[in-house]
Scaffold this active site. Structure first.
Site, PDB file in Angstrom:
ATOM      1  N   GLU A 223      -0.415  31.610  42.760  1.00 39.57           N
ATOM      2  CA  GLU A 223      -0.934  30.651  43.740  1.00 39.57           C
ATOM      3  C   GLU A 223      -0.249  29.291  43.640  1.00 39.57           C
ATOM      4  O   GLU A 223      -0.152  28.553  44.611  1.00 39.57           O
ATOM      5  CB  GLU A 223      -2.440  30.484  43.540  1.00 39.57           C
ATOM      6  CG  GLU A 223      -3.227  31.770  43.763  1.00 39.57           C
ATOM      7  CD  GLU A 223      -4.695  31.598  43.439  1.00 39.57           C
ATOM      8  OE1 GLU A 223      -5.046  30.553  42.852  1.00 39.57           O
ATOM      9  OE2 GLU A 223      -5.495  32.503  43.753  1.00 39.57           O
TER      10      GLU A 223
ATOM     11  N   ILE B 243      -1.259  37.130  41.673  1.00 36.42           N
ATOM     12  CA  ILE B 243      -0.684  36.321  42.769  1.00 36.42           C
ATOM     13  C   ILE B 243      -0.384  34.915  42.258  1.00 36.42           C
ATOM     14  O   ILE B 243      -1.290  34.207  41.797  1.00 36.42           O
ATOM     15  CB  ILE B 243      -1.662  36.241  43.959  1.00 36.42           C
ATOM     16  CG1 ILE B 243      -1.949  37.650  44.497  1.00 36.42           C
ATOM     17  CG2 ILE B 243      -1.089  35.341  45.047  1.00 36.42           C
ATOM     18  CD1 ILE B 243      -2.998  37.699  45.584  1.00 36.42           C
TER      19      ILE B 243
ATOM     20  N   VAL C 113      -5.775  39.928  41.880  1.00 36.08           N
ATOM     21  CA  VAL C 113      -5.913  38.525  42.298  1.00 36.08           C
ATOM     22  C   VAL C 113      -5.178  37.608  41.335  1.00 36.08           C
ATOM     23  O   VAL C 113      -4.494  36.657  41.727  1.00 36.08           O
ATOM     24  CB  VAL C 113      -7.401  38.141  42.395  1.00 36.08           C
ATOM     25  CG1 VAL C 113      -7.558  36.645  42.650  1.00 36.08           C
ATOM     26  CG2 VAL C 113      -8.095  38.949  43.485  1.00 36.08           C
ATOM     27  N   ALA C 114      -5.284  37.895  40.034  1.00 34.85           N
ATOM     28  CA  ALA C 114      -4.655  37.040  39.024  1.00 34.85           C
ATOM     29  C   ALA C 114      -3.130  37.118  39.087  1.00 34.85           C
ATOM     30  O   ALA C 114      -2.431  36.186  38.684  1.00 34.85           O
ATOM     31  CB  ALA C 114      -5.144  37.436  37.638  1.00 34.85           C
TER      32      ALA C 114
ATOM     33  N   ASP D 258      34.279  20.444  64.315  1.00 34.18           N
ATOM     34  CA  ASP D 258      35.066  20.248  65.526  1.00 34.18           C
ATOM     35  C   ASP D 258      36.034  19.090  65.291  1.00 34.18           C
ATOM     36  O   ASP D 258      35.724  18.158  64.545  1.00 34.18           O
ATOM     37  CB  ASP D 258      34.140  19.931  66.702  1.00 34.18           C
ATOM     38  CG  ASP D 258      34.898  19.731  68.000  1.00 34.18           C
ATOM     39  OD1 ASP D 258      35.863  20.472  68.222  1.00 34.18           O
ATOM     40  OD2 ASP D 258      34.527  18.831  68.770  1.00 34.18           O
TER      41      ASP D 258
END
Length: 368
Positions: A65, A63, A60-61, A107
Site C-alpha cells: 500500500e 499488497i 491483504v498484507a 527539427d
C-alpha cells in the site's frame, strides 16, 4: 484527424510499465505462497474457516500500500528539482520518462536555427555571383561583386529581385515579418537592392505543393495591356523542368544540358556550405519559362545550440536531426554541430520511401 487524435490512447511511461510488471509479479508470488500455506494447513487438519481467514489476511498484507505514495513523493521531488532549472512538468510520470531518454530527435529550422532566413548570396543566370551583408529581415546591408561594393543594382540581379518580390505572400513592417520566413528573406533582398517594381495586379496563383516543389504567380502590369507574366520560385531541379530558356547578359538562349549541369553544380556548392537554395524564373507561359538564377539563404544557428549538443552527448544522449531541407544542407549543418560524423548514415525522404520496415530498422541506429 481530431477524431483519430482523441481516440488514440496515451502510451504508458516506462515507470508505469515497470509498476504494472511489479504488481503482476507480487500478485503471482503472493498467491503461490498463500496457496502453499493453505495447502499445508488443510493437510494438518486445520479448520476451513480459520485457514480461509488466514489466507485473506495474507493476501491483504501482501499488497504494498505504501508503494504508490513512495513513487508519487519521489516524482514530486523530481518536479521540484526541474522547476529550479526552469522546466515545468505537468504530469508526474513525465519526469521519469525524461530521465529514460537516450535518443533526441530535433527539427532543424526554428529549433537548431533561429528561423530568420537571410539571402547572403545570389548567382544569376549570367553566372555572376553577388554577396550581401546584413542578417534578418530588418537590417540593411551592402552589395558586393568580386569583393567590390556596388552602389547600384545590376540588371541581371534586378530581375531576380523582382521575381522574388512578386512571387511572394509575406509582408515586412517596421517591426515584424508576417508570413513564410523564406518569402520574408526574398522581400528583405528586394528592400536591400532598393528596387522600384512597377504597379502590378496578381491574376493567378499556383500554390506550392510537395509534389512539384515550386510556387508561381501570374501578374499583369497596370500600365500595359499585356496578358501577364508568370513568376516562379522553388527547388532548382523542379524549376529547371519547366524552363526552356536562360537569360544570359540580357539575351535569351535555349537552356541546354550543359547549362543545367552548371546550375546544379552551383546550387550543390551552396548547399554544401549549409545554404538553403531557391531558383527563380519567369515567362509568358508555364510551358516555356526563362531561368533567371538562384539565391542562397542562410538560417543562423541559435547561440546556445552547440553547447547544448555537447552536453547531451556528454550524458550519452544521441541527437538526430530531422529537416525538410535537402540532404546536402542537413549534412553541412550536422557536421558543424558534430551531430553527423563521417561514418554515420543520413537518409533522405526518397530513400526512406524505397525502404521496407525491416530495412529501415536495420540502419536506423546509425542514422543521424
Amino acid at each position: 484527424v481530431s477524431t483519430q487524435s482523441t481516440g488514440e490512447e496515451t502510451p504508458k511511461t516506462p515507470l508505469q510499465k515497470n509498476m504494472d510488471k511489479l504488481g503482476k509479479h507480487l500478485s503471482l508470488i503472493s498467491f503461490c505462497v498463500i496457496g502453499i500455506i493453505l495447502l499445508v494447513g488443510f493437510l494438518k487438519g486445520q479448520p476451513f474457516q480459520e485457514m480461509l481467514t488466514i489466507g485473506v489476511s495474507l493476501a491483504v498484507a501482501a499488497i504494498p500500500e505504501g508503494l504508490p505514495i513512495v513513487v508519487t513523493v519521489t516524482l514530486a521531488l523530481g518536479v521540484i528539482r526541474m522547476s529550479k532549472k526552469k522546466a515545468i512538468v505537468r504530469k508526474l510520470p513525465s519526469v521519469e520518462t525524461l530521465g529514460c531518454v537516450n535518443v533526441l530527435c530535433v527539427d532543424k529550422t526554428g529549433t537548431l536555427t533561429k528561423n530568420e532566413m537571410t539571402v547572403t548570396e545570389v548567382t544569376t543566370s549570367s553566372d555572376n555571383t553577388y554577396k550581401l551583408t546584413g542578417t534578418g529581415y530588418f537590417e540593411s546591408g551592402q552589395l558586393f561583386y568580386e569583393d567590390q561594393v556596388l552602389s547600384r543594382c545590376p540588371e541581371d540581379l534586378a530581375v531576380l529581385g523582382k521575381i522574388g518580390y512578386l512571387c511572394n505572400n509575406s509582408q515586412i513592417t517596421e517591426r515584424e515579418m508576417f508570413g513564410n520566413p523564406t518569402d520574408g528573406a526574398l522581400l528583405a533582398l528586394y528592400h536591400k537592392l532598393n528596387l522600384a517594381v512597377e504597379d502590378t495586379a496578381r491574376l493567378e496563383e499556383l500554390p506550392f505543393s510537395h509534389e512539384r516543389k515550386w510556387m508561381g504567380v501570374k501578374c499583369v502590369s497596370k500600365s500595359t495591356s499585356d496578358n501577364g507574366i508568370y513568376y516562379v520560385k522553388g527547388a532548382t531541379e523542379n524549376v529547371l523542368k519547366v524552363c526552356s530558356h536562360i537569360l544570359v547578359e540580357g539575351a535569351l538562349k535555349s537552356l541546354t544540358l550543359a547549362d543545367k549541369d552548371m546550375i546544379l553544380n552551383v546550387v550543390k556548392e551552396k548547399e554544401d556550405r549549409g545554404m538553403r537554395t531557391l531558383s527563380l524564373c519567369y515567362g509568358s507561359t508555364m510551358n516555356s519559362l526563362v531561368y533567371a538564377g538562384n539565391v542562397g539563404i542562410v538560417d543562423p544557428l541559435r547561440n546556445e545550440v552547440p553547447d547544448t549538443i555537447s552536453e547531451l552527448h556528454a550524458n550519452s544522449i544521441d541527437v538526430k536531426m530531422i529537416t525538410g531541407d535537402s540532404k546536402n544542407i542537413a549534412l553541412s549543418i550536422g557536421q558543424n554541430l558534430e551531430i553527423y560524423r563521417g561514418n554515420d548514415c543520413a537518409l533522405s525522404g526518397d530513400m526512406i520511401d524505397e525502404m521496407s520496415n525491416e530495412q529501415l530498422a536495420d540502419v536506423i541506429n546509425d542514422v543521424q
